[in-house]
Motif scaffolding. Structure first.
Motif, PDB file in Angstrom:
ATOM      1  N   LYS A 510       1.331  -1.192  -0.056  1.00 27.90           N
ATOM      2  CA  LYS A 510      -0.245  -0.012  -0.023  1.00 27.90           C
ATOM      3  C   LYS A 510       0.935   1.628   0.156  1.00 27.90           C
ATOM      4  O   LYS A 510       1.831   1.431   0.454  1.00 27.90           O
ATOM      5  CB  LYS A 510      -0.984   0.223   1.416  1.00 27.90           C
ATOM      6  N   SER A 511       0.670   2.243  -0.708  1.00 28.96           N
ATOM      7  CA  SER A 511       1.169   3.734   0.185  1.00 28.96           C
ATOM      8  C   SER A 511       0.783   4.373   1.486  1.00 28.96           C
ATOM      9  O   SER A 511      -0.289   3.813   1.946  1.00 28.96           O
ATOM     10  CB  SER A 511       0.821   4.894  -1.849  1.00 28.96           C
ATOM     11  N   GLY A 512       1.687   4.227   1.841  1.00 29.63           N
ATOM     12  CA  GLY A 512       2.289   5.529   2.767  1.00 29.63           C
ATOM     13  C   GLY A 512       2.209   6.722   3.317  1.00 29.63           C
ATOM     14  O   GLY A 512       3.816   7.079   2.834  1.00 29.63           O
ATOM     15  N   ARG A 513       1.593   7.416   3.704  1.00 32.20           N
ATOM     16  CA  ARG A 513       2.359   9.293   3.750  1.00 32.20           C
ATOM     17  C   ARG A 513       2.165   9.514   5.276  1.00 32.20           C
ATOM     18  O   ARG A 513       1.442   9.301   6.283  1.00 32.20           O
ATOM     19  CB  ARG A 513       1.719   9.894   2.337  1.00 32.20           C
ATOM     20  N   ILE A 514       2.553  10.619   5.652  1.00 25.76           N
ATOM     21  CA  ILE A 514       2.698  11.326   7.019  1.00 25.76           C
ATOM     22  C   ILE A 514       2.728  12.450   6.622  1.00 25.76           C
ATOM     23  O   ILE A 514       3.078  12.840   5.272  1.00 25.76           O
ATOM     24  CB  ILE A 514       3.797  11.211   7.998  1.00 25.76           C
ATOM     25  N   LYS A 515       1.555  13.356   7.218  1.00 22.84           N
ATOM     26  CA  LYS A 515       1.206  14.528   6.690  1.00 22.84           C
ATOM     27  C   LYS A 515       0.686  15.607   7.919  1.00 22.84           C
ATOM     28  O   LYS A 515       0.596  15.489   8.169  1.00 22.84           O
ATOM     29  CB  LYS A 515      -0.066  15.156   5.751  1.00 22.84           C
ATOM     30  N   TYR A 516       1.843  16.172   7.564  1.00 24.67           N
ATOM     31  CA  TYR A 516       2.193  17.289   9.109  1.00 24.67           C
ATOM     32  C   TYR A 516       1.326  18.645   8.444  1.00 24.67           C
ATOM     33  O   TYR A 516       1.011  19.062   7.344  1.00 24.67           O
ATOM     34  CB  TYR A 516       3.579  17.953   9.365  1.00 24.67           C
ATOM     35  N   LEU A 517       0.567  19.079   9.380  1.00 25.78           N
ATOM     36  CA  LEU A 517      -0.273  20.183   9.703  1.00 25.78           C
ATOM     37  C   LEU A 517       0.839  21.747   9.885  1.00 25.78           C
ATOM     38  O   LEU A 517       0.767  21.963  11.207  1.00 25.78           O
ATOM     39  CB  LEU A 517      -1.315  20.429  10.245  1.00 25.78           C
ATOM     40  N   LEU A 518       0.506  22.542   8.958  1.00 26.78           N
ATOM     41  CA  LEU A 518       1.820  23.762   8.282  1.00 26.78           C
ATOM     42  C   LEU A 518      -0.049  24.776   9.462  1.00 26.78           C
ATOM     43  O   LEU A 518      -0.919  24.787   9.294  1.00 26.78           O
ATOM     44  CB  LEU A 518       1.756  23.518   7.636  1.00 26.78           C
ATOM     45  N   VAL A 519       0.575  25.841   9.817  1.00 28.27           N
ATOM     46  CA  VAL A 519       0.493  27.365  10.050  1.00 28.27           C
ATOM     47  C   VAL A 519       0.262  27.864   8.928  1.00 28.27           C
ATOM     48  O   VAL A 519       2.245  28.253   9.215  1.00 28.27           O
ATOM     49  CB  VAL A 519       0.598  27.174  11.506  1.00 28.27           C
ATOM     50  N   HIS A 520       0.015  28.978   8.869  1.00 31.57           N
ATOM     51  CA  HIS A 520       1.046  29.775   7.310  1.00 31.57           C
ATOM     52  C   HIS A 520       0.422  31.382   8.265  1.00 31.57           C
ATOM     53  O   HIS A 520       0.422  32.494   7.379  1.00 31.57           O
ATOM     54  CB  HIS A 520      -0.234  29.729   6.121  1.00 31.57           C
ATOM     55  N   ARG A 521       0.198  32.106   9.164  1.00 34.18           N
ATOM     56  CA  ARG A 521      -0.176  33.011   9.495  1.00 34.18           C
ATOM     57  C   ARG A 521      -0.034  32.822  11.610  1.00 34.18           C
ATOM     58  O   ARG A 521      -0.591  31.903  11.560  1.00 34.18           O
ATOM     59  CB  ARG A 521      -1.652  33.000   9.202  1.00 34.18           C
ATOM     60  N   SER A 522       0.147  34.141  11.856  1.00 34.04           N
ATOM     61  CA  SER A 522      -0.157  33.887  13.064  1.00 34.04           C
ATOM     62  C   SER A 522      -0.879  34.976  13.885  1.00 34.04           C
ATOM     63  O   SER A 522      -2.307  35.593  13.305  1.00 34.04           O
ATOM     64  CB  SER A 522       1.528  35.269  13.644  1.00 34.04           C
TER      65      SER A 522
END
Length: 615
Positions: A510-522
């Motif tokens: 299978k395909s496996g990924r980890i996706k990090y949740l980014l913040v783009h503002r203060s």
């Protein structure tokens, strides 16, 4: 070794910098970072390990592939700094029937009890004893501190009812980056006590042969922990390593002179070009102006990276586009406090390696190296920082770069560093591919020249969040966490390692990924929840969703993601279809920009950020 500095109230990491792709040096504004009142152990808890969370997941975070061994009940596995994935390895050991003991390299504090993944809290790890090294002595005499620690460990084991005391210890392993050097020394100290039969408890029985404590030895420990020594040792063994030099001088004038001298040694053409350009700009001679013009036509480019000698998570890593930016970055970082809560006693200046970045997670036993998993990083310039990790994808052992260079190169690095036993988490770039990111195209054999970024003599971190993704994608094959214990145990108990794919990893089903949740503002996150309910619901509904965690807290002052310490959270993905998982990854990326974070706007109603048009 970097000196450990507790962080006082209201400390921040203001002043770190990054150079933008346009060549302008960009100050990273850390003023709104919510570190006020944190101790150094708090930072380790919240920043390095991201451990103090209850993971919402569809699949188990860690489980043992090994069978319970009744004969292991009288054996002890010692984990040095059982943080992050190290705690998962400790859990695997106890599932397999071993007794477990915890040794800490950090000053004992109540916060240490919290530095394990959420599913292993509340007494899930049944430590037979917990001992800490004398951190003050360890700064100057780690060997002596390890010897003294081994004696106390033996006494504690005996007092806890382990009849053979120190002789019962079969394994000493590092649970996190901070425990690598102490584990190397403690392995030797325990082995000496076992061989001499002189445990402090007097419980070693002369009729029982001493257990062989596997390890890598203390002689090469510095090169397995400190980045400069690592690169130079690898290069000395004839293996491609990054061009680099280090700076530790703090006095400004002397520091600048040292930097200039080393820049001239390593980048003489660029130094000459800078001098010629300065002379021309300042109304110098016609010859100088002509030289500057000639340099301008060569197409010569400069790019370097400045980073702390000891840190993690891309903390303080700065890409520089000119010699002057190198000088500024060095001045900013030397003497500052890094993401580990340590003072930067020095920094590295390295050539910029242009190419896609890969991770090789391996396990070695007595010089036999096996790869448990390979990943390709999705790093991109983001929010003014040059190396933000957006996610990572499991790489098939049949991928061109895996078949041709990565496994062979990784083994050569491990041999160069005398890392012959235990886990390894290696980052490698492939140079000359014309690709700055992503996998090699199918059928491509020209995958580039491998070059080491760095390697940790410990498991892949991230709280073991990746373990279930690896297990599912590799059809239940033993993960790095499973195999780590087998690197150290007696021959009769190492069947997982013996049976693991060689050189590995096991085939991907299978395909496996980890996706990090980014913040783009203060801004300030809403008091009730850091996330929009509809946004989180969209993530949970994705076909490849397997689990997630949000690191940010309600009401927290958040800043844009510029390194691994400023991620907002993480999602794990696994699916039969590579196309589906790529689509889900893109959905999460879009939500990070708009639709996921719930902001409290000053003087107005909540900014619900509800643009969820994801079709």
């Amino acid at each position: 070794m970097a000196s450990f500095t507790p962080l006082s109230r209201a400390k921040t990491f203001a002043g770190e910098s990054a150079a933008s792709a346009s060549g302008n040096f960009v100050k990273i504004d850390r003023k709104t970072q919510s570190f006020a009142g944190l101790t150094s152990n708090d930072l380790l808890l919240r920043r390095i390990n991201r451990s103090n969370f209850h993971i919402r997941t569809k699949t188990a975070v860690s489980s043992s592939n090994g069978a319970v061994d009744a004969s292991a009940a009288n054996k002890v596995v010692v984990v040095v700094d059982a943080l992050s994935t190290g705690a998962c390895v400790a859990d695997i050991a106890q599932q397999r029937g071993f007794r477990i003991a915890h040794v800490t390299s950090l000053k004992a504090s109540p916060e240490l009890a919290d530095m394990v993944p959420g599913h292993l809290k509340g007494g899930a790890l049944k430590w037979v004893c917990v001992e800490g090294v004398d951190v003050i002595r360890a700064e100057t005499d780690l060997a002596g501190a390890a010897d003294e620690l081994a004696c106390r460990l033996g006494a504690s084991l005996a007092a806890a009812g382990v009849a053979k005391g120190i002789a019962a210890v079969e394994v000493v392993l590092p649970g996190a980056e901070t425990g690598v050097r102490l584990a190397d020394f403690l392995q030797e100290s325990v082995a000496r006590l076992q061989s001499s039969g002189q445990a402090s408890s007097g419980a070693v029985e002369g009729s029982n042969p001493p257990v062989t404590i596997r390890g890598n030895g203390s002689a090469g420990s510095d090169a397995r922990r400190e980045k400069y020594e690592m690169g130079e040792k690898v290069r000395a063994r004839g293996v491609r390593a990054v061009k680099q030099f280090r700076i530790s001088t703090k006095e400004p004038a002397a520091q600048r002179a040292q930097v200039n001298s080393l820049l001239e040694l390593h980048w003489p053409e660029q130094v000459a070009a800078e001098a010629a350009a300065a002379a021309a700009k300042g109304g110098g001679t016609a010859a100088a102006a002509a030289a500057a013009a000639a340099v301008g036509t060569t197409g010569m480019e400069f790019s370097a990276v400045v980073k702390p000698l000891e840190s993690a998570g891309s903390d303080g890593v700065t890409r520089c586009w000119s010699l002057e930016e190198v000088r500024c970055a060095v001045a900013t970082l030397v003497g500052g406090i890094n993401g580990l809560g340590q003072r930067n006693d020095g920094v590295l200046v390295q050539e910029f390696l242009d190419g896609p970045e890969y991770v090789i997670d391996g396990v070695s036993r007595d010089g036999v190296h096996k790869v448990a998993a390979m990943w390709v990083y999705d790093r991109r310039p983001t929010n003014g920082a040059g190396f933000v990790l957006h996610g990572q994808e499991l790489l098939s052992p049949e991928a061109p770069e895996a078949r041709t260079v990565l496994r062979t190169y990784a083994a050569s690095v491990l041999e160069a560093l005398d890392l012959r036993t235990g886990p390894s988490h290696m980052e490698v770039k492939l140079l000359g591919t014309g690709r700055s990111n992503g996998r090699a195209p199918d059928g491509c054999e020209d995958v580039g020249e491998p070059c080491l970024v760095e390697v940790g003599a410990r498991c892949h971190g991230a709280e073991g969040f990746w373990i279930s993704v690896c297990s599912e994608a590799h059809s239940g094959a033993p993960t790095q966490a499973d195999l780590t214990l087998d690197a150290y145990v007696d021959d009769t108990r190492a069947q997982l390692f013996v049976g693991a794919a060689s050189p590995g990893p096991a085939p991907l089903v299978k395909s496996g990924r980890i996706k990090y949740l980014l913040v783009h503002r203060s801004g300030t996150l809403a008091a009730g929840s850091p996330c929009v309910a509809e946004g989180i619901a969209s993530v949970l509904a994705l076909p490849s969703y397997r689990g997630h965690e949000v690191f940010l807290q309600a009401g927290q002052e958040a800043t844009p993601t510029i390194d691994c310490f400023t991620w907002g959270g993480v999602v794990k993905l696994c699916h039969d279809s590579e196309e589906q998982i790529a689509k889900d990854y893109a959905v999460i990326e879009a939500l990070c920009h708009e639709g996921l974070w719930l902001w409290q706007e000053s003087g107005t109603n909540l900014d619900l950020d509800l643009n969820l048009n994801l079709n």
